[in-house]
Scaffold this active site. Structure first.
Site, PDB file in Angstrom:
ATOM      1  N   ARG A  29       2.606   7.692 -34.038  1.00  0.00           N
ATOM      2  CA  ARG A  29       3.657   6.953 -33.325  1.00  0.00           C
ATOM      3  C   ARG A  29       4.946   6.869 -34.147  1.00  0.00           C
ATOM      4  O   ARG A  29       5.909   6.244 -33.733  1.00  0.00           O
ATOM      5  CB  ARG A  29       3.158   5.543 -33.000  1.00  0.00           C
ATOM      6  N   HIS A  34      -5.269  -1.034 -49.303  1.00  0.00           N
ATOM      7  CA  HIS A  34      -6.330  -1.836 -48.691  1.00  0.00           C
ATOM      8  C   HIS A  34      -7.268  -0.963 -47.867  1.00  0.00           C
ATOM      9  O   HIS A  34      -8.500  -1.042 -48.000  1.00  0.00           O
ATOM     10  CB  HIS A  34      -5.696  -2.926 -47.822  1.00  0.00           C
ATOM     11  N   TYR A  42      -4.282  -9.504 -32.057  1.00  0.00           N
ATOM     12  CA  TYR A  42      -2.820  -9.454 -32.152  1.00  0.00           C
ATOM     13  C   TYR A  42      -2.313  -8.035 -31.911  1.00  0.00           C
ATOM     14  O   TYR A  42      -1.347  -7.822 -31.168  1.00  0.00           O
ATOM     15  CB  TYR A  42      -2.350  -9.938 -33.527  1.00  0.00           C
ATOM     16  N   LYS A  86       1.411 -14.249 -35.906  1.00  0.00           N
ATOM     17  CA  LYS A  86       1.185 -13.074 -36.743  1.00  0.00           C
ATOM     18  C   LYS A  86       1.141 -13.438 -38.230  1.00  0.00           C
ATOM     19  O   LYS A  86       0.256 -13.000 -38.963  1.00  0.00           O
ATOM     20  CB  LYS A  86       2.281 -12.036 -36.495  1.00  0.00           C
TER      21      LYS A  86
END
Length: 257
Positions: free
Chosen positions: A125, A138, A176, A193
């Site tokens: 995207r 992470h 979310y 958020k």
């Protein structure tokens, strides 16, 4: 530290992607190669893909997967009660709850590979700003961390509390992501958020408190590799997430005012 890879498996059950360090290293390496080089090169002269339908399915899948794991882990902790909270060691291999521990531990491990799709979708995207150092480190570290945890510790025990907290946070996080991807105009009003980031930091701090409390218990042996790894990872993640929170929600806000 490298002697960890020579430690015999704590659990003899040979599940896919668990028989050695090779598979997790190769898959993680391919992931990094794609997100850092090949994926960007592939998208260089292409328009961003919308992927709305795929993202809808993926995020709902992650919500369901993490919610189910969370409920199963809570069931294990509350219903079967295989541990003393002050000294959470894996159940013996012949214990009645062992296969339950194996199932939820392995399901959690496999989910860390599914998480790679977060970054791959960002690449497709062209949402490159979302791919922060924190995000890469992470995501890339989690499969290896989960593998090494189960190798030296086996399934169950202290990591169950970590996984329980993590799956709860991820259920909210992917909820979310689902709303933000399906309703772009709504994303700016999703005020909660930043509280997901706070919840992640609370998760790491809580885990560290539990570990340090465990270390104070007499006659409680937990593999030192596991303890040292969890403490190091906890401190590192608290530092990284705190830095992310300050830059994203505090410094950026002060610049706007």
């Amino acid at each position: 530290m490298l002697d960890i890879i020579n430690i015999p498996h704590a659990d003899p059950l040979n599940l896919p992607l668990m028989h050695g360090i090779g598979p997790v290293s190769i898959i993680t390496g391919l992931y990094l190669l794609f997100i850092l080089k090949l994926g960007r090169r592939f998208m260089e002269n292409r328009q961003p893909y919308q992927l709305r339908g795929i993202l809808k399915f993926y995020n709902l899948f992650q919500v369901a997967y993490n919610a189910l794991m969370f409920l199963m882990m809570v069931t294990c902790l509350v219903v079967y009660k295989p541990y003393k909270f002050s000294c959470m060691v894996p159940s013996p291999l012949d214990h009645g709850v062992k296969n339950w521990e194996r199932f939820i531990g392995y399901a959690y491990y496999i989910n860390k590979y599914f998480d790679f799709l977060d970054t791959i979708f960002f690449i497709l995207r062209k949402k490159y700003k979302q791919i922060t150092i924190l995000h890469i480190v992470h995501h890339a570290a989690m499969p290896m961390a989960a593998y090494l945890t189960m190798r030296v510790n086996g399934y169950g025990g202290l990591p169950v509390t970590v996984s329980t907290a993590n799956t709860f946070v991820h259920t909210l996080m992917y909820g979310y992501y689902y709303l933000a991807s399906q309703y772009p105009n709504l994303s700016k009003s999703l005020w909660w958020k930043k509280y997901i980031t706070i919840l992640q930091m609370v998760q790491f701090i809580s885990v560290l408190i539990h570990i340090f409390w465990t270390l104070q218990q007499e006659d409680c042996y937990i593999n030192p590799h596991l303890i040292n790894g969890f403490i190091g990872a906890g401190i590192f993640l608290i530092t990284m997430f705190s830095n992310f929170y300050i830059r994203t929600y505090m410094l950026s806000k002060s610049k706007k005012t």
